[in-house]
Design an enzyme around this catalytic site. Structure first.
Site, PDB file in Angstrom:
ATOM      1  N   GLY A 137      11.255 -69.021   3.165  1.00 22.39           N
ATOM      2  CA  GLY A 137      11.395 -70.169   2.366  1.00 22.39           C
ATOM      3  C   GLY A 137      11.342 -69.990   1.101  1.00 22.39           C
ATOM      4  NE  ARG A 154      13.107 -70.647   7.588  1.00 18.33           N
ATOM      5  CZ  ARG A 154      11.828 -70.615   6.753  1.00 18.33           C
ATOM      6  NH1 ARG A 154      11.155 -69.726   6.544  1.00 18.33           N
ATOM      7  NH2 ARG A 154      11.829 -71.806   5.675  1.00 18.33           N
ATOM      8  CG  ASP A 201       2.873 -66.231   6.679  1.00 18.31           C
ATOM      9  OD1 ASP A 201       3.710 -66.966   6.401  1.00 18.31           O
ATOM     10  OD2 ASP A 201       1.831 -66.601   7.301  1.00 18.31           O
ATOM     11  CB  THR A 232       4.930 -69.102   0.155  1.00 22.53           C
ATOM     12  OG1 THR A 232       4.849 -70.415   0.532  1.00 22.53           O
ATOM     13  CG2 THR A 232       3.876 -68.291  -0.340  1.00 22.53           C
ATOM     14  CG  ASP A 292       3.765 -74.056   2.469  1.00 19.70           C
ATOM     15  OD1 ASP A 292       3.861 -74.832   1.644  1.00 19.70           O
ATOM     16  OD2 ASP A 292       4.157 -73.327   3.445  1.00 19.70           O
ATOM     17  CG  ASP A 345       1.075 -70.012   3.792  1.00 22.58           C
ATOM     18  OD1 ASP A 345       1.559 -69.488   2.759  1.00 22.58           O
ATOM     19  OD2 ASP A 345       1.590 -70.336   4.516  1.00 22.58           O
ATOM     20  NE  ARG A 365       6.481 -77.124   9.400  1.00 21.20           N
ATOM     21  CZ  ARG A 365       7.907 -77.128   8.645  1.00 21.20           C
ATOM     22  NH1 ARG A 365       8.556 -75.946   9.038  1.00 21.20           N
ATOM     23  NH2 ARG A 365       8.508 -77.932   8.099  1.00 21.20           N
TER      24      ARG A 365
HETATM   25  P1  ADP Z   1       8.266 -66.921   5.103  1.00 29.20           P
HETATM   26  O1  ADP Z   1       8.712 -65.477   4.629  1.00 29.20           O
HETATM   27  O2  ADP Z   1       8.697 -67.888   4.071  1.00 29.20           O
HETATM   28  O3  ADP Z   1       7.125 -67.230   5.796  1.00 29.20           O
HETATM   29  P2  ADP Z   1       9.837 -66.560   7.814  1.00 29.20           P
HETATM   30  O4  ADP Z   1       8.307 -66.776   8.553  1.00 29.20           O
HETATM   31  O5  ADP Z   1      10.557 -67.436   8.215  1.00 29.20           O
HETATM   32  O6  ADP Z   1       9.371 -67.051   6.038  1.00 29.20           O
HETATM   33  O7  ADP Z   1      10.340 -65.244   7.811  1.00 29.20           O
HETATM   34  C1  ADP Z   1      11.523 -64.802   7.027  1.00 29.20           C
HETATM   35  C2  ADP Z   1      12.182 -63.799   7.769  1.00 29.20           C
HETATM   36  O8  ADP Z   1      11.276 -62.654   7.686  1.00 29.20           O
HETATM   37  C3  ADP Z   1      12.299 -64.089   9.097  1.00 29.20           C
HETATM   38  O9  ADP Z   1      13.473 -64.923   9.266  1.00 29.20           O
HETATM   39  C4  ADP Z   1      12.686 -62.664   9.673  1.00 29.20           C
HETATM   40  O10 ADP Z   1      14.035 -62.282   9.171  1.00 29.20           O
HETATM   41  C5  ADP Z   1      11.472 -61.707   8.989  1.00 29.20           C
HETATM   42  N1  ADP Z   1      10.649 -61.853   9.967  1.00 29.20           N
HETATM   43  C6  ADP Z   1       9.414 -62.927  10.220  1.00 29.20           C
HETATM   44  N2  ADP Z   1       8.542 -62.179  11.148  1.00 29.20           N
HETATM   45  C7  ADP Z   1       9.325 -61.132  11.558  1.00 29.20           C
HETATM   46  C8  ADP Z   1       8.576 -60.482  12.714  1.00 29.20           C
HETATM   47  N3  ADP Z   1       7.630 -60.674  13.370  1.00 29.20           N
HETATM   48  N4  ADP Z   1       9.262 -59.168  12.964  1.00 29.20           N
HETATM   49  C9  ADP Z   1      10.415 -58.901  12.121  1.00 29.20           C
HETATM   50  N5  ADP Z   1      10.785 -59.893  11.313  1.00 29.20           N
HETATM   51  C10 ADP Z   1      10.055 -60.840  10.776  1.00 29.20           C
END
Ligand code: ADP
Length: 323
Positions: A11, A72, A103, A126, A128, A130, A172
């Site tokens: 995000g 993502r 995260d 982020t 959030d 969080d 969320r």
């Molecule tokens: P944020 O970083 O805002 O929490 P996401 O949870 O969508 O956003 O994570 C961003 C990107 O990080 C994902 O689209 C993916 O490419 C990578 N990612 C997240 N979790 C994993 C994981 N368990 N293994 C590998 N890549 C991950």
């Protein structure tokens, strides 16, 4: 380390540009080559990687969003995807990465840095807030001020008509935007995912306030709240209190955009600077936070396990100030 890459992932949040700028300029100051990776991990997988100069990041500190773009990336969840990403980094000779994201992005960085010899430094970007291990995240201050400005406007019209507004803010699985924006606008109730409130209790409280002729104008709800958001909550209240004039307002994506606040620009600059210092000092695979106004380093392995907690004291303050 002489060549590093920087990317924004997951995000977006206001202040990411300020963080990229700090990474690029600090890297160049130390004689490094700095590469921008477009669209988060997708750019690593697709090889969308470009050299950045000090001038490439001119005139972006005040802009929301992220000029490197973010995404993502499904491929990065797979071993093959990460292998392709690694090969692409190697092609450019990149030896260290700075990942600005939430995260989820840290989890990706943790897995990647355990698999390959490319150290990763995370910066918490982020809205959030969080993430445990930092008092602030890049973008939170801006987002919450955007929410406050919007909620103040809603209060004017709510008050003029003696209406009750249910305002849904982002978050969320974290109630920080709701908590901060709710406290600072004088919302009568704040509903957050960390603290379950039963609909019955809420309605009982609304009825009690009605008996006392206490005007209730605003309930602030985090989107991740148990009721299923503002619309669901409105249905419950309407059923039990059909005479109540009620409106729902979902603030939505305006909370992500806009020019970053001074505060977010400053923490993004500090964190970006320290990300490069970490790579120089071989303090690898950590994410950088600020705790009690000092830089704070949490190993990525630990970062992905912890969640921020909301203290009971805050919830007590909400209750007392809204009666
Ligand atoms: P944020 O970083 O805002 O929490 P996401 O949870 O969508 O956003 O994570 C961003 C990107 O990080 C994902 O689209 C993916 O490419 C990578 N990612 C997240 N979790 C994993 C994981 N368990 N293994 C590998 N890549 C991950």
């Amino acid at each position: 380390i002489t060549k590093i890459g920087v990317l924004t992932s997951g995000g977006d949040s206001p202040g990411m540009n300020a963080a990229i700028r700090a990474v690029v300029r600090t890297g160049i100051y130390h004689g490094m080559e700095v590469y921008g990776i477009n669209r988060g991990y997708s750019g690593m997988v697709d090889g969308d990687i470009h050299r950045l100069e000090g001038r490439s990041v001119a005139n972006i500190i005040q802009r929301g969003g992220t000029f490197l773009k973010t995404s993502r990336c499904a491929e990065f969840f797979t071993k093959e995807g990460r292998k392709t990403a690694y090969d692409n980094l190697k092609k450019h000779g990149i030896e260290g990465l700075v990942i600005i994201g939430g995260d989820g992005s840290f989890r990706g960085a943790q897995i990647f840095s355990n698999e390959y010899d490319i150290p990763c430094i995370g910066l918490p970007g982020t809205i959030d807030k969080d993430i445990a291990g930092t008092d602030f995240t890049i973008g939170f201050d801006t987002a919450v001020n955007t929410a406050v400005e919007a909620i103040d406007k809603i209060r004017d019209t709510a008050d003029a008509h003696d209406r009750l507004f249910i305002i849904e803010v982002m978050g969320r699985d974290a109630g920080y935007i709701a908590l901060h924006s709710g406290i600072s606008t004088g919302a009568e109730h704040i509903l957050i995912p960390e603290k379950k409130t039963s609909v019955e209790d809420l309605i009982a409280s609304l009825k009690e306030k009605e008996r006392r002729k206490k005007l209730v104008n605003m309930i602030v709800v985090a989107e991740g709240e148990d009721f299923g958001g503002a619309d669901e909550l409105a249905k419950h209240i309407k059923k039990e209190m059909p005479h109540q004039e009620l409106r729902v307002c979902i603030l939505g994506h305006i909370q992500r955009g806009g020019s970053p606040s001074c505060f977010d620009r400053v923490i993004a600059s500090r964190m970006g600077y320290h990300a490069v210092e970490c790579l120089m000092e071989e303090r690898f695979n950590v994410f950088i936070g600020i705790v009690n106004n000092k830089m704070h380093y949490t190993p990525l392995d630990e970062a992905v396990k912890k969640k921020q907690r909301i203290s009971e004291e805050w919830l007590k303050i909400v209750k007392i100030l809204a009666t």
